[in-house]
Enzyme design. Structure first.
Site, short mmCIF file in Angstrom:
data_model
loop_
_atom_site.label_atom_id
_atom_site.label_comp_id
_atom_site.label_asym_id
_atom_site.label_seq_id
_atom_site.Cartn_x
_atom_site.Cartn_y
_atom_site.Cartn_z
N ASP A 80 38.14 -22.80 -0.92
CA ASP A 80 36.78 -23.11 -0.31
C ASP A 80 36.82 -24.64 -0.73
OD1 ASP A 80 36.19 -23.41 -3.07
OD2 ASP A 80 34.38 -21.89 -2.79
N GLU A 98 30.17 -13.24 -0.43
CA GLU A 98 31.18 -14.21 0.15
C GLU A 98 30.81 -14.71 1.62
OE1 GLU A 98 33.01 -16.09 -1.66
OE2 GLU A 98 33.47 -14.80 -3.14
N TYR A 141 39.56 -17.73 3.85
CA TYR A 141 38.86 -17.98 2.45
C TYR A 141 38.04 -16.38 2.06
CZ TYR A 141 35.38 -18.30 -1.04
OH TYR A 141 34.66 -18.13 -2.28
#
Ligand code: SF4
Length: 401
Positions: free
Chosen positions: A161, A60, A143
């Protein structure tokens, strides 16, 4: 604001969705359709082979502002070298940056390692399950928090996102710019309302996947979309107009002069701490000495004007070497202009004018470090610095010694 409902008949542009929210059975059908599609179409990405929170977290962080195809080889290399949080925590920062070199946005790598050290010191080496605890780690925003905790631990947190925001905006025909904090807040609420609670990890990934492969920024493939029947933008013929275009920030033009000093032993000087103007361009990594050149170098730049601009840049670089490094009276023949480089960084349009300068000995500088020029391309540096080093090495190969 309720933004999603069953798709309306085509209507005029409206920022207010005219229909009620999903009814219970519609919402359930919507979730089923998307999850079924994801189960069939999910791409076999390396970070999807595991529920290990560390592996998901690294992915991520790498995927922020970076394309999947670019991330894959870095991700694999990084995890081979640092297979666990503990390995990452006890490594040198230089080694971490070396493996990150070329991915850009190096603060991400620094934060990743700082967070790994905190996890080892405070949380027994395991990524925290508690959202409020995980949120305190460096580099963890809303996020990343939602993505890691939902995918690794099944926590009921909706991720938002850019891809998911675009999908939700189209589904709800939201015509406000998505970066506005108010719109973002409303989309976050909507994402949370839609979340399939018992499948939160798959749900978040399904929305991301839909945004990356079907509901793409330009030309969404609505014919292949598993949730097209609920999409207001499609029903209203607005899919190409959502998200609303942002007011474009006027690009800032910057010209930087970068200096590759080279002594008779082939050593050059790198600075550890960049100046204020070039911090973004050089990613706060070691770099060649550089200054911002005053005066726009490009307006109306036909060849003659461009040559004049380069001469002006050379004068400013000479003054910089005199004032900052006490390098004076360098003969003109020791200067060699390297090819100019263009470099776009967010809203900045940067032209780099690198100069190779032969010196009898390298100057002392509090932030300076003498290193062999031929080693520079292999060090953890920005891609701009690497390009300059390569241009200098190529030119030195052509020069008489
Ligand atoms: Fe996106 Fe088209 Fe699907 Fe609507 S129907 S969500 S615009 S791909």
């Amino acid at each position: 604001m309720i933004i999603l409902g069953s798709a309306p008949k085509p209507a005029g542009h409206s920022t207010r969705p005219p229909l009620p929210p999903f009814l219970g059975h519609q919402l359930a059908a919507f979730r089923r359709a998307l999850l079924k599609w994801f189960a069939a179409k999910r791409r076999a990405l390396p970070w999807r082979q595991s529920r290990d929170p560390y592996r998901i977290w690294v992915a991520e962080i790498m995927l922020q502002q970076t394309r999947i195809a670019a991330v894959v080889p870095y991700y694999q290399q990084f995890l081979e070298r640092f297979p666990t949080i503990a390995e990452l925590a006890r490594s040198d920062e230089a080694e971490v940056l070396r493996l990150w070199s070329g991915l850009g946005y190096y603060q991400r790598a620094r934060n990743l390692q700082r967070a790994a050290r905190e996890i080892v010191e405070l949380h027994g080496g395991t990524f925290p399950r508690d959202a409020e605890v995980a949120r305190m780690l460096p580099g963890i925003g809303d996020y990343t928090l939602a993505a890691v905790l939902s995918i690794a631990y099944g926590k009921p947190l909706a991720a938002l996102d850019g891809n998911i925001a675009r999908v939700l905006a189209r589904l709800g025909a939201v015509q406000m710019p998505l970066r506005e904090p108010k719109t973002r807040r409303k989309l976050q609420e909507e994402a949370q309302r839609l979340l399939a609670l018992r499948h939160s990890g798959d749900w978040n990934q399904a929305l991301m996947e839909l945004g990356e492969t079907v509901c793409t920024p330009r030309s969404p493939c609505c014919g292949e979309c598993p949730v097209a029947r609920w999409c207001r933008a499609r029903a209203m013929g607005l899919e190409a107009e959502i998200p609303a275009k942002r007011m474009l920030r006027r690009g800032v033009r910057v010209t930087l002069g970068a200096v590759v000093l080279c002594d008779p032993r082939g050593k050059t000087l790198l600075l550890r701490s960049p100046g204020h103007h070039d911090a973004v361009l050089f990613s706060r990594l070691r770099q060649f000495p550089a200054i911002e050149i005053i005066g726009d170098m490009r307006d109306g730049a036909d060849d003659g004007v461009w040559e004049e601009a380069k001469r002006r840049a050379t004068t400013q670089i000479r003054n910089y070497l005199r004032d900052e490094f006490a390098l004076q009276k360098l003969p003109t023949k020791s200067f060699r202009q390297l090819p100019a480089l263009r470099h776009a960084v967010t809203f900045r349009d940067v032209v780099l004018l690198p100069v190779l300068v032969r010196v009898p000995r390298l100057p002392q500088h509090p932030e300076g470090e003498a290193v062999p020029l031929q080693d520079v391309p292999h060090m953890p540096i920005s891609s701009a610095t690497r390009k300059i080093a390569r241009a200098a090495l190529a030119t030195l190969g052509e020069l008489p010694t």
